[in-house]
Design an enzyme around this catalytic site. Structure first.
Site, PDB file in Angstrom:
ATOM      1  N   PHE A  33       0.840  -1.360  -0.089  1.00  0.00           N
ATOM      2  CA  PHE A  33       0.016  -0.190  -0.070  1.00  0.00           C
ATOM      3  C   PHE A  33       0.877   1.209  -0.065  1.00  0.00           C
ATOM      4  O   PHE A  33       1.996   1.182   0.122  1.00  0.00           O
ATOM      5  CB  PHE A  33      -0.814  -0.234   1.523  1.00  0.00           C
ATOM      6  CG  PHE A  33      -2.214  -0.287   1.095  1.00  0.00           C
ATOM      7  CD1 PHE A  33      -2.692  -1.198   0.310  1.00  0.00           C
ATOM      8  CD2 PHE A  33      -3.310   0.537   1.797  1.00  0.00           C
ATOM      9  CE1 PHE A  33      -4.124  -1.565   0.095  1.00  0.00           C
ATOM     10  CE2 PHE A  33      -4.623   0.163   1.650  1.00  0.00           C
ATOM     11  CZ  PHE A  33      -4.831  -0.581   0.707  1.00  0.00           C
TER      12      PHE A  33
ATOM     13  N   GLN B 248      -9.142  13.977   4.970  1.00  0.00           N
ATOM     14  CA  GLN B 248      -8.326  13.130   3.662  1.00  0.00           C
ATOM     15  C   GLN B 248      -9.483  13.357   2.764  1.00  0.00           C
ATOM     16  O   GLN B 248     -10.505  12.736   2.661  1.00  0.00           O
ATOM     17  CB  GLN B 248      -7.970  11.723   4.236  1.00  0.00           C
ATOM     18  CG  GLN B 248      -7.152  11.208   2.965  1.00  0.00           C
ATOM     19  CD  GLN B 248      -6.394   9.959   3.478  1.00  0.00           C
ATOM     20  OE1 GLN B 248      -7.151   8.961   3.587  1.00  0.00           O
ATOM     21  NE2 GLN B 248      -5.208   9.963   3.867  1.00  0.00           N
TER      22      GLN B 248
ATOM     23  N   HIS C 232     -10.112  11.884  -1.418  1.00  0.00           N
ATOM     24  CA  HIS C 232      -9.403  10.958  -2.519  1.00  0.00           C
ATOM     25  C   HIS C 232      -9.688  11.778  -3.851  1.00  0.00           C
ATOM     26  O   HIS C 232     -10.901  12.252  -3.881  1.00  0.00           O
ATOM     27  CB  HIS C 232     -10.084   9.853  -2.315  1.00  0.00           C
ATOM     28  CG  HIS C 232      -9.658   8.620  -3.397  1.00  0.00           C
ATOM     29  ND1 HIS C 232      -9.897   8.739  -4.603  1.00  0.00           N
ATOM     30  CD2 HIS C 232      -8.887   7.646  -2.825  1.00  0.00           C
ATOM     31  CE1 HIS C 232      -8.971   7.764  -5.121  1.00  0.00           C
ATOM     32  NE2 HIS C 232      -8.559   7.027  -4.045  1.00  0.00           N
TER      33      HIS C 232
ATOM     34  N   ARG D 200      -3.564  10.221   7.149  1.00  0.00           N
ATOM     35  CA  ARG D 200      -3.754   8.910   7.651  1.00  0.00           C
ATOM     36  C   ARG D 200      -3.337   7.984   6.218  1.00  0.00           C
ATOM     37  O   ARG D 200      -3.369   8.338   5.214  1.00  0.00           O
ATOM     38  CB  ARG D 200      -5.044   8.357   7.824  1.00  0.00           C
ATOM     39  CG  ARG D 200      -5.183   6.855   7.936  1.00  0.00           C
ATOM     40  CD  ARG D 200      -6.896   6.565   8.063  1.00  0.00           C
ATOM     41  NE  ARG D 200      -7.339   6.675   6.810  1.00  0.00           N
ATOM     42  CZ  ARG D 200      -7.759   5.557   6.009  1.00  0.00           C
ATOM     43  NH1 ARG D 200      -7.585   4.411   6.648  1.00  0.00           N
ATOM     44  NH2 ARG D 200      -8.591   5.745   4.885  1.00  0.00           N
TER      45      ARG D 200
HETATM   46  C1  LIG Z   1     -15.271   3.426   1.291  1.00  0.00           C
HETATM   47  C2  LIG Z   1     -14.414   3.319   2.676  1.00  0.00           C
HETATM   48  C3  LIG Z   1     -13.234   2.352   2.592  1.00  0.00           C
HETATM   49  C4  LIG Z   1     -12.251   2.205   3.403  1.00  0.00           C
HETATM   50  N1  LIG Z   1     -11.384   1.368   3.356  1.00  0.00           N
HETATM   51  C5  LIG Z   1     -10.378   1.275   4.448  1.00  0.00           C
HETATM   52  C6  LIG Z   1      -9.306   0.098   4.605  1.00  0.00           C
HETATM   53  O1  LIG Z   1      -9.289  -0.525   3.329  1.00  0.00           O
HETATM   54  N2  LIG Z   1      -8.302   0.114   5.306  1.00  0.00           N
HETATM   55  C7  LIG Z   1      -8.496   1.002   6.513  1.00  0.00           C
HETATM   56  O2  LIG Z   1      -7.692   0.883   7.466  1.00  0.00           O
HETATM   57  N3  LIG Z   1      -9.624   1.926   6.544  1.00  0.00           N
HETATM   58  C8  LIG Z   1     -10.370   2.127   5.583  1.00  0.00           C
HETATM   59  N4  LIG Z   1     -11.417   3.086   5.840  1.00  0.00           N
HETATM   60  C9  LIG Z   1     -11.631   3.781   6.927  1.00  0.00           C
HETATM   61  C10 LIG Z   1     -12.239   2.635   8.141  1.00  0.00           C
HETATM   62  O3  LIG Z   1     -13.078   1.742   7.563  1.00  0.00           O
HETATM   63  C11 LIG Z   1     -12.962   3.532   9.208  1.00  0.00           C
HETATM   64  O4  LIG Z   1     -12.396   4.508   9.436  1.00  0.00           O
HETATM   65  C12 LIG Z   1     -13.324   2.550  10.284  1.00  0.00           C
HETATM   66  O5  LIG Z   1     -14.043   1.451   9.761  1.00  0.00           O
HETATM   67  C13 LIG Z   1     -14.246   3.335  11.490  1.00  0.00           C
HETATM   68  O6  LIG Z   1     -14.707   2.518  12.306  1.00  0.00           O
HETATM   69  P1  LIG Z   1     -15.429   2.958  13.802  1.00  0.00           P
HETATM   70  O7  LIG Z   1     -15.673   1.696  14.420  1.00  0.00           O
HETATM   71  O8  LIG Z   1     -14.732   4.108  14.229  1.00  0.00           O
HETATM   72  O9  LIG Z   1     -16.707   3.638  12.912  1.00  0.00           O
HETATM   73  P2  LIG Z   1     -18.027   2.896  12.127  1.00  0.00           P
HETATM   74  O10 LIG Z   1     -17.717   1.669  11.410  1.00  0.00           O
HETATM   75  O11 LIG Z   1     -18.466   4.134  11.132  1.00  0.00           O
HETATM   76  O12 LIG Z   1     -18.922   2.766  13.095  1.00  0.00           O
HETATM   77  C14 LIG Z   1     -19.659   3.943  13.565  1.00  0.00           C
HETATM   78  C15 LIG Z   1     -20.853   3.401  14.619  1.00  0.00           C
HETATM   79  O13 LIG Z   1     -21.452   4.310  15.380  1.00  0.00           O
HETATM   80  C16 LIG Z   1     -22.877   4.326  15.196  1.00  0.00           C
HETATM   81  N5  LIG Z   1     -23.407   5.473  15.590  1.00  0.00           N
HETATM   82  C17 LIG Z   1     -23.130   6.653  15.201  1.00  0.00           C
HETATM   83  N6  LIG Z   1     -23.873   7.890  15.606  1.00  0.00           N
HETATM   84  C18 LIG Z   1     -24.643   7.250  16.389  1.00  0.00           C
HETATM   85  C19 LIG Z   1     -25.609   7.662  17.292  1.00  0.00           C
HETATM   86  N7  LIG Z   1     -26.003   8.830  17.349  1.00  0.00           N
HETATM   87  N8  LIG Z   1     -26.244   6.737  18.158  1.00  0.00           N
HETATM   88  C20 LIG Z   1     -26.095   5.602  17.949  1.00  0.00           C
HETATM   89  N9  LIG Z   1     -25.118   5.080  17.199  1.00  0.00           N
HETATM   90  C21 LIG Z   1     -24.355   5.670  16.351  1.00  0.00           C
HETATM   91  C22 LIG Z   1     -23.339   3.743  13.824  1.00  0.00           C
HETATM   92  O14 LIG Z   1     -24.514   3.167  14.081  1.00  0.00           O
HETATM   93  C23 LIG Z   1     -22.037   2.684  13.764  1.00  0.00           C
HETATM   94  O15 LIG Z   1     -22.647   1.400  14.609  1.00  0.00           O
HETATM   95  C24 LIG Z   1     -12.655   2.937   4.665  1.00  0.00           C
HETATM   96  C25 LIG Z   1     -13.468   3.951   4.714  1.00  0.00           C
HETATM   97  C26 LIG Z   1     -14.529   4.061   3.756  1.00  0.00           C
HETATM   98  C27 LIG Z   1     -15.462   5.052   3.942  1.00  0.00           C
END
Ligand SMILES: Cc1cc2nc3c(=O)[nH]c(=O)nc-3n(C[C@H](O)[C@H](O)[C@H](O)COP(=O)(O)OP(=O)(O)OC[C@H]3O[C@@H](n4cnc5c(N)ncnc54)[C@H](O)[C@@H]3O)c2cc1C
Length: 599
Positions: free
Chosen positions: A117, A238, A240, A395
């Site tokens: 990567f 960030q 893209h 990042r």
């Molecule tokens: C298209 C895409 C591709 C990506 N690819 C990669 C990759 O290949 N490798 C990598 O390292 N990173 C990648 N990323 C980044 C990475 O996926 C995310 O930063 C990471 O998964 C975030 O995880 P999280 O658990 O912090 O939040 P999330 O997975 O976004 O979860 C957030 C949670 O909070 C809950 N929530 C939010 N607000 C509330 C509320 N008010 N009340 C109740 N629940 C709430 C939601 O329901 C959800 O369950 C990618 C991101 C995107 C968008």
């Protein structure tokens, strides 16, 4: 109002929240997870590329090299203690994920497959490393589903399709409860606990064009601001370069790799002016900046001159069908155009929030009082919502999935010790703020509801303002005033526009009747959070008078380590900006001193 009591409440069921919940539930802590969508629909599910760990399965690797790459990638703004911790834990945590059932792709030797990567190196910058562990192109999906299943096994309590609204303090100013809205029934729930963890993910919905899920609205960050706590480094987003214009889905660099060309409204292949040697295949930030300049100087395409085009029409149609089928699919689905015959409208797409809720290594939320940083005893934040800070100003791909599981586990371990120490507060709660918000949107509902609950569509007035329109304007304003490229006059001009939106938000009515699934009410609460983040971003970006990582100031084009090797802290009260030193001292090894960042 319904009430319940737990040892710990986690807001968010993405990879971060689920990893933490598992740790707590396994050690018999009574833990509840609140999620506004069904857990496996969290944005983690969309992550494709993979998760970084110096396993060395394909070529020689070392966590120390991973640490160096992450610090350099962060443009030296990342905290080196947290980065060392994350990179050291990586190897073990990926093995642990494998044991949880994540179906990683395999090498012929049977070991976990790894791919190269951007920004990865061996021997501190000498040659390309191969560090990203992948489950095909569905790594996030595999991790999220495995963690959810593990949680089911240990009996984690889920409140699914519950929107958390606010953190509620007791009369001694300790966080003592949260309020949530059951989206389907419209009922409010008060959840009391001893420990609270915010894992609400990113907020890419702040920008018109983004790669994020609709649910990524930064709710946890809004809650923290309303509790009088700061956000850190909110100027760093960030972008893209090639997202579908107005929609944001990623069009991979592969399209340009196969010969696709970016063109402006005059049909000019403009990248040759910005990067004469590598042209369209220059690095992501260079291409994103070039596109922003073309649009700013009036050479954008379309009625609003607000996008540019990715042209594949000169390429062999058979090649597009065989080598770029996914991209053709995305274009057909989201623009209605077949790239074989017409160019794809594209725009840099907001992808990831480097800033967030400031925390220490254990995920404890930090604030600054009387010039001193200190940790709150029972409030934690992890994942994309938090800023620990391992990503600094930029990042590296594959480091976010790592961040969420490493700090998910660490925060839970810390909470576990704290939970054993105390019990939940039963003092009276300070409910005024959350009640005001609830009543505000309740009123907006009843103002608009017709006497006998006519179905939704009958209430719609074409000329009325709406949550939807205000959100659209917010996203457009952020894109225009705080996109890839920034300068003081343009950033400042965005602020009165946000004030105007705040006024509209105060007056707007809701078109839902309280009888139907409460989606518009949910969007109203979300929009309050997004607007608060709009202010945080503009004020932080105005304050940082240098260019570093993803923050590109035309009026201050150089990185300025003398004045700006520090984190920004934003408090919503009077939009105050403060700062926090960057930690250049790792835990066990020597620190890496800032150097010019060249690749
Ligand atoms: C298209 C895409 C591709 C990506 N690819 C990669 C990759 O290949 N490798 C990598 O390292 N990173 C990648 N990323 C980044 C990475 O996926 C995310 O930063 C990471 O998964 C975030 O995880 P999280 O658990 O912090 O939040 P999330 O997975 O976004 O979860 C957030 C949670 O909070 C809950 N929530 C939010 N607000 C509330 C509320 N008010 N009340 C109740 N629940 C709430 C939601 O329901 C959800 O369950 C990618 C991101 C995107 C968008």
């Amino acid at each position: 109002m319904k009430q319940a009591q737990f040892d710990a409440v986690i807001i968010g069921a993405g990879g971060a929240g689920l990893r933490a919940a598992l740790q707590l539930a396994q050690s018999n802590v009574k833990v509840a997870v609140v999620s506004k969508v069904f857990p496996t629909r969290s944005h983690t599910v969309a992550a494709q590329g993979g998760i970084n760990a110096a396993l060395g399965n394909v070529s020689e690797d070392n966590w120390h090299w991973h640490m160096f790459d992450t610090i350099k990638g962060s443009d030296y703004l990342g905290d080196q203690d947290a980065i060392e911790f994350m990179c050291r834990e990586a190897v073990e945590i990926v093995r642990e994920l494998e044991h949880f059932g994540v179906p990683f792709s395999r090498l012929d030797s049977g070991k976990i497959y790894q791919r190269p990567f951007g920004g990865q190196s061996q021997h501190f910058g000498e040659s390309q490393a191969t560090r990203t562990c992948a489950a095909a192109d569905r790594t996030g999906h595999a991790i999220l589903h495995s963690l959810y299943q593990q949680n089911l096994q240990v009996g984690t309590h889920f409140f699914n399709e519950h929107l958390a609204l606010d953190l509620i303090k007791d009369e001694q100013h300790q966080i003592a409860a949260i309020m949530s809205l059951d989206i389907q029934t419209g009922e409010y729930h008060l959840l009391r606990a001893n420990q609270f963890l915010i894992a609400t993910g990113g907020a890419g919905q702040l920008f018109r064009t983004n790669t994020n899920a609709m649910i990524n609205t930064g709710d946890g960050l809004g809650m923290v601001l309303r509790a009088g706590l700061p956000l850190m480094d909110m100027e760093f987003w960030q972008f893209h370069p090639t997202g579908v214009a107005g929609k944001g889905m990623l069009i991979s660099e592969g399209a340009r790799g196969e010969g696709g060309v970016l063109r402006n409204a005059q049909g000019e292949a403009f990248m040759q002016r910005y990067a004469p040697k590598v042209k369209d295949l220059a690095s992501r930030d260079v291409v994103s900046r070039a596109i922003a300049i073309e649009i700013q100087q009036g050479r954008g395409c379309g009625e609003h001159k607000d996008y540019i085009e990715l042209d594949l029409t000169h390429l062999d149609p058979e090649m597009i069908k065989t080598r770029l089928p996914g991209i053709r699919d995305i274009s057909l689905t989201f623009t209605g155009q077949d790239p074989i015959n017409s160019p794809i409208p594209i725009h840099p797409s907001c992808h990831y929030m480097m800033g967030g809720i400031p925390t220490n290594l254990h995920g404890q939320v930090l604030t600054k009082q009387d010039g001193q940083m200190h940790a709150l005893p029972n409030l934690y934040a992890i994942g994309e919502a938090a800023c620990v800070s391992v990503h600094g100003a930029n990042r590296l791909g594959g480091n976010s999935l790592l961040d969420i599981v490493v700090f998910g586990r660490e925060a839970a371990r810390h909470m576990q010790q704290q939970t054993q120490l105390g019990s939940a507060s039963d003092l009276p709660l300070q409910m005024q703020q959350v009640e005001q918000r609830i009543h505000k949107w309740q009123r907006a509902l009843s103002n608009n509801a017709s006497p006998n609950n006519t179905p939704l569509s009958a209430n719609i007035n074409d000329n009325a303002d709406s949550i939807y329109l205000i959100k659209q304007d917010l996203q457009r304003i952020m894109e225009q005033h705080c996109g890839v490229f920034r300068d003081a006059p343009n950033l400042a001009a965005g602020l009165p526009k946000l004030d105007a939106l705040a006024e509209r938000l105060n007056k707007v009515g809701l078109e839902d009747s309280a009888q139907v699934f409460n989606l518009e009410r949910v969007q109203a609460f979300e929009l309050e959070n997004l607007l608060a983040l709009g202010y945080a971003t503009l004020h932080s970006a105005l304050s940082r008078q240098e260019s570093r990582g993803a923050h590109s100031r035309v009026d201050f084009p150089e990185r300025d380590d003398q004045a700006w090797l520090k984190h920004t802290l934003y408090f919503s009260e009077n939009h105050r900006i403060d700062d926090k030193p960057v930690n250049l001292s790792p835990l066990t090894v020597d620190g890496f001193k800032p150097k010019p960042r060249v690749y």
